[in-house]
Design a protein around this motif. Structure first.
Motif, PDB file in Angstrom:
ATOM      1  N   VAL A   1       0.838  -1.199   0.000  1.00  0.00           N
ATOM      2  CA  VAL A   1       0.000   0.000   0.000  1.00  0.00           C
ATOM      3  C   VAL A   1       0.875   1.252   0.000  1.00  0.00           C
ATOM      4  O   VAL A   1       0.618   2.205  -0.744  1.00  0.00           O
ATOM      5  N   GLU A   2       1.923   1.265   0.822  1.00  0.00           N
ATOM      6  CA  GLU A   2       2.827   2.416   0.853  1.00  0.00           C
ATOM      7  C   GLU A   2       3.538   2.588  -0.492  1.00  0.00           C
ATOM      8  O   GLU A   2       3.704   3.712  -0.970  1.00  0.00           O
ATOM      9  N   HIS A   3       3.951   1.485  -1.097  1.00  0.00           N
ATOM     10  CA  HIS A   3       4.617   1.572  -2.394  1.00  0.00           C
ATOM     11  C   HIS A   3       3.672   2.123  -3.458  1.00  0.00           C
ATOM     12  O   HIS A   3       4.048   2.972  -4.263  1.00  0.00           O
ATOM     13  N   TRP A   4       2.421   1.644  -3.461  1.00  0.00           N
ATOM     14  CA  TRP A   4       1.435   2.151  -4.411  1.00  0.00           C
ATOM     15  C   TRP A   4       1.215   3.640  -4.188  1.00  0.00           C
ATOM     16  O   TRP A   4       1.142   4.426  -5.128  1.00  0.00           O
ATOM     17  N   GLY A   5       1.117   4.048  -2.915  1.00  0.00           N
ATOM     18  CA  GLY A   5       0.922   5.464  -2.593  1.00  0.00           C
ATOM     19  C   GLY A   5       2.102   6.323  -3.017  1.00  0.00           C
ATOM     20  O   GLY A   5       1.930   7.456  -3.458  1.00  0.00           O
ATOM     21  N   ASP A   6       3.302   5.778  -2.888  1.00  0.00           N
ATOM     22  CA  ASP A   6       4.485   6.536  -3.300  1.00  0.00           C
ATOM     23  C   ASP A   6       4.536   6.730  -4.811  1.00  0.00           C
ATOM     24  O   ASP A   6       5.054   7.739  -5.300  1.00  0.00           O
ATOM     25  N   LEU A   7       4.003   5.788  -5.563  1.00  0.00           N
ATOM     26  CA  LEU A   7       4.012   5.895  -7.018  1.00  0.00           C
ATOM     27  C   LEU A   7       2.916   6.799  -7.568  1.00  0.00           C
ATOM     28  O   LEU A   7       3.042   7.322  -8.666  1.00  0.00           O
ATOM     29  N   HIS A   8       1.851   6.985  -6.838  1.00  0.00           N
ATOM     30  CA  HIS A   8       0.684   7.721  -7.334  1.00  0.00           C
ATOM     31  C   HIS A   8       0.484   9.031  -6.573  1.00  0.00           C
ATOM     32  O   HIS A   8      -0.539   9.255  -5.953  1.00  0.00           O
ATOM     33  N   ARG A   9       1.461   9.895  -6.648  1.00  0.00           N
ATOM     34  CA  ARG A   9       1.377  11.187  -5.965  1.00  0.00           C
ATOM     35  C   ARG A   9       1.054  12.273  -6.968  1.00  0.00           C
ATOM     36  O   ARG A   9       1.562  12.280  -8.081  1.00  0.00           O
ATOM     37  N   THR A  10       0.237  13.207  -6.531  1.00  0.00           N
ATOM     38  CA  THR A  10      -0.053  14.382  -7.354  1.00  0.00           C
ATOM     39  C   THR A  10       0.119  15.629  -6.498  1.00  0.00           C
ATOM     40  O   THR A  10      -0.063  15.594  -5.284  1.00  0.00           O
ATOM     41  N   LYS A  11       0.463  16.725  -7.155  1.00  0.00           N
ATOM     42  CA  LYS A  11       0.735  17.958  -6.413  1.00  0.00           C
ATOM     43  C   LYS A  11      -0.532  18.594  -5.859  1.00  0.00           C
ATOM     44  O   LYS A  11      -0.491  19.242  -4.824  1.00  0.00           O
ATOM     45  N   TRP A  12      -1.683  18.414  -6.530  1.00  0.00           N
ATOM     46  CA  TRP A  12      -2.900  19.031  -6.015  1.00  0.00           C
ATOM     47  C   TRP A  12      -3.326  18.390  -4.703  1.00  0.00           C
ATOM     48  O   TRP A  12      -3.968  19.025  -3.880  1.00  0.00           O
ATOM     49  N   LEU A  13      -2.945  17.123  -4.489  1.00  0.00           N
ATOM     50  CA  LEU A  13      -3.256  16.495  -3.206  1.00  0.00           C
ATOM     51  C   LEU A  13      -2.452  17.116  -2.069  1.00  0.00           C
ATOM     52  O   LEU A  13      -2.877  17.076  -0.921  1.00  0.00           O
ATOM     53  N   ASP A  14      -1.305  17.706  -2.399  1.00  0.00           N
ATOM     54  CA  ASP A  14      -0.529  18.384  -1.364  1.00  0.00           C
ATOM     55  C   ASP A  14      -1.273  19.600  -0.829  1.00  0.00           C
ATOM     56  O   ASP A  14      -1.198  19.906   0.362  1.00  0.00           O
ATOM     57  N   ILE A  15      -1.994  20.280  -1.688  1.00  0.00           N
ATOM     58  CA  ILE A  15      -2.792  21.424  -1.239  1.00  0.00           C
ATOM     59  C   ILE A  15      -3.899  20.949  -0.300  1.00  0.00           C
ATOM     60  O   ILE A  15      -4.164  21.568   0.737  1.00  0.00           O
ATOM     61  N   VAL A  16      -4.511  19.819  -0.632  1.00  0.00           N
ATOM     62  CA  VAL A  16      -5.536  19.239   0.240  1.00  0.00           C
ATOM     63  C   VAL A  16      -4.902  18.804   1.562  1.00  0.00           C
ATOM     64  O   VAL A  16      -5.486  19.018   2.634  1.00  0.00           O
ATOM     65  N   ARG A  17      -3.695  18.217   1.512  1.00  0.00           N
ATOM     66  CA  ARG A  17      -3.000  17.796   2.730  1.00  0.00           C
ATOM     67  C   ARG A  17      -2.697  18.993   3.626  1.00  0.00           C
ATOM     68  O   ARG A  17      -2.908  18.945   4.838  1.00  0.00           O
ATOM     69  N   ILE A  18      -2.232  20.076   3.028  1.00  0.00           N
ATOM     70  CA  ILE A  18      -1.922  21.276   3.811  1.00  0.00           C
ATOM     71  C   ILE A  18      -3.195  21.858   4.440  1.00  0.00           C
ATOM     72  O   ILE A  18      -3.203  22.241   5.609  1.00  0.00           O
ATOM     73  N   ALA A  19      -4.284  21.897   3.672  1.00  0.00           N
ATOM     74  CA  ALA A  19      -5.561  22.397   4.210  1.00  0.00           C
ATOM     75  C   ALA A  19      -6.056  21.502   5.344  1.00  0.00           C
ATOM     76  O   ALA A  19      -6.561  22.001   6.363  1.00  0.00           O
ATOM     77  N   LEU A  20      -5.900  20.194   5.189  1.00  0.00           N
ATOM     78  CA  LEU A  20      -6.295  19.265   6.245  1.00  0.00           C
ATOM     79  C   LEU A  20      -5.462  19.495   7.499  1.00  0.00           C
ATOM     80  O   LEU A  20      -5.994  19.528   8.618  1.00  0.00           O
ATOM     81  N   GLY A  21      -4.163  19.678   7.329  1.00  0.00           N
ATOM     82  CA  GLY A  21      -3.298  19.951   8.470  1.00  0.00           C
ATOM     83  C   GLY A  21      -3.662  21.245   9.180  1.00  0.00           C
ATOM     84  O   GLY A  21      -3.664  21.315  10.407  1.00  0.00           O
ATOM     85  N   LEU A  22      -3.981  22.273   8.397  1.00  0.00           N
ATOM     86  CA  LEU A  22      -4.407  23.543   8.992  1.00  0.00           C
ATOM     87  C   LEU A  22      -5.712  23.381   9.770  1.00  0.00           C
ATOM     88  O   LEU A  22      -5.856  23.927  10.875  1.00  0.00           O
ATOM     89  N   LEU A  23      -6.652  22.648   9.204  1.00  0.00           N
ATOM     90  CA  LEU A  23      -7.931  22.409   9.880  1.00  0.00           C
ATOM     91  C   LEU A  23      -7.722  21.685  11.202  1.00  0.00           C
ATOM     92  O   LEU A  23      -8.283  22.076  12.236  1.00  0.00           O
ATOM     93  N   ILE A  24      -6.887  20.656  11.190  1.00  0.00           N
ATOM     94  CA  ILE A  24      -6.616  19.903  12.413  1.00  0.00           C
ATOM     95  C   ILE A  24      -5.879  20.770  13.433  1.00  0.00           C
ATOM     96  O   ILE A  24      -6.193  20.748  14.626  1.00  0.00           O
TER      97      ILE A  24
END
Length: 149
Positions: A7-30
């Motif tokens: 699962v981690e290997h699959w996740g490492d291969l399928h990264r997109t930059k727009w998900l980083d914006i969602v990750r940052i927004a999620l971190g800010l919300l938390i």
């Protein structure tokens, strides 16, 4: 353990930059939820004492609120910068499950309970980032690039 590595290997291969914006927004919300828990301690304590799920006393409920706030603050910062993202997400999941089942469901499973829907959405995003990891715009990724140079 083999499934987790796949699962981690699959996740490492399928990264997109727009998900980083969602990750940052999620971190800010938390992170801001952690600040809200600390700044509005009395209301949070009353909410836990109202539900009385585990039979918490006043001191115990205050301790739980401070632990949850600490987890939100530290985990939120780690998620924002993308450092140890999977670890930060995993420590958030039990807190969100507790928020969904013990705090928000007591208010009812209705469309008007926006706090419940926000908690469910955050939980789903946490599971997503547990799978895909931190992404290309993160400290984890920059450390990996330096490691392989």
């Amino acid at each position: 353990m083999n499934v987790i590595n796949k699962v981690e290997h699959w996740g490492d291969l399928h990264r997109t930059k727009w998900l980083d914006i969602v990750r940052i927004a999620l971190g800010l919300l938390i992170f801001f939820k952690g600040i809200a828990l600390i700044s509005n301690n009395d209301a949070s304590q009353d909410l836990i004492l109202q539900n009385n799920v585990f039979g918490f006393s006043g001191l115990m409920s205050s301790l739980v609120i401070h632990i949850v706030a600490f987890i939100h603050l530290v985990g939120g910062i780690l998620i924002i910068i993308g450092l140890l993202t999977r670890f930060a997400v995993v420590i958030q999941i039990p807190v969100l499950l507790g928020a969904i089942f013990f705090v928000n469901l007591s208010k009812g499973f209705t469309m008007l309970n926006s706090e419940l829907w926000l908690s469910v959405l955050v939980l789903l995003l946490l599971v997503l980032f547990w799978v895909v990891g931190s992404g290309p715009l993160s400290v984890d990724q920059s450390m990996m690039k330096k490691k392989f140079r």
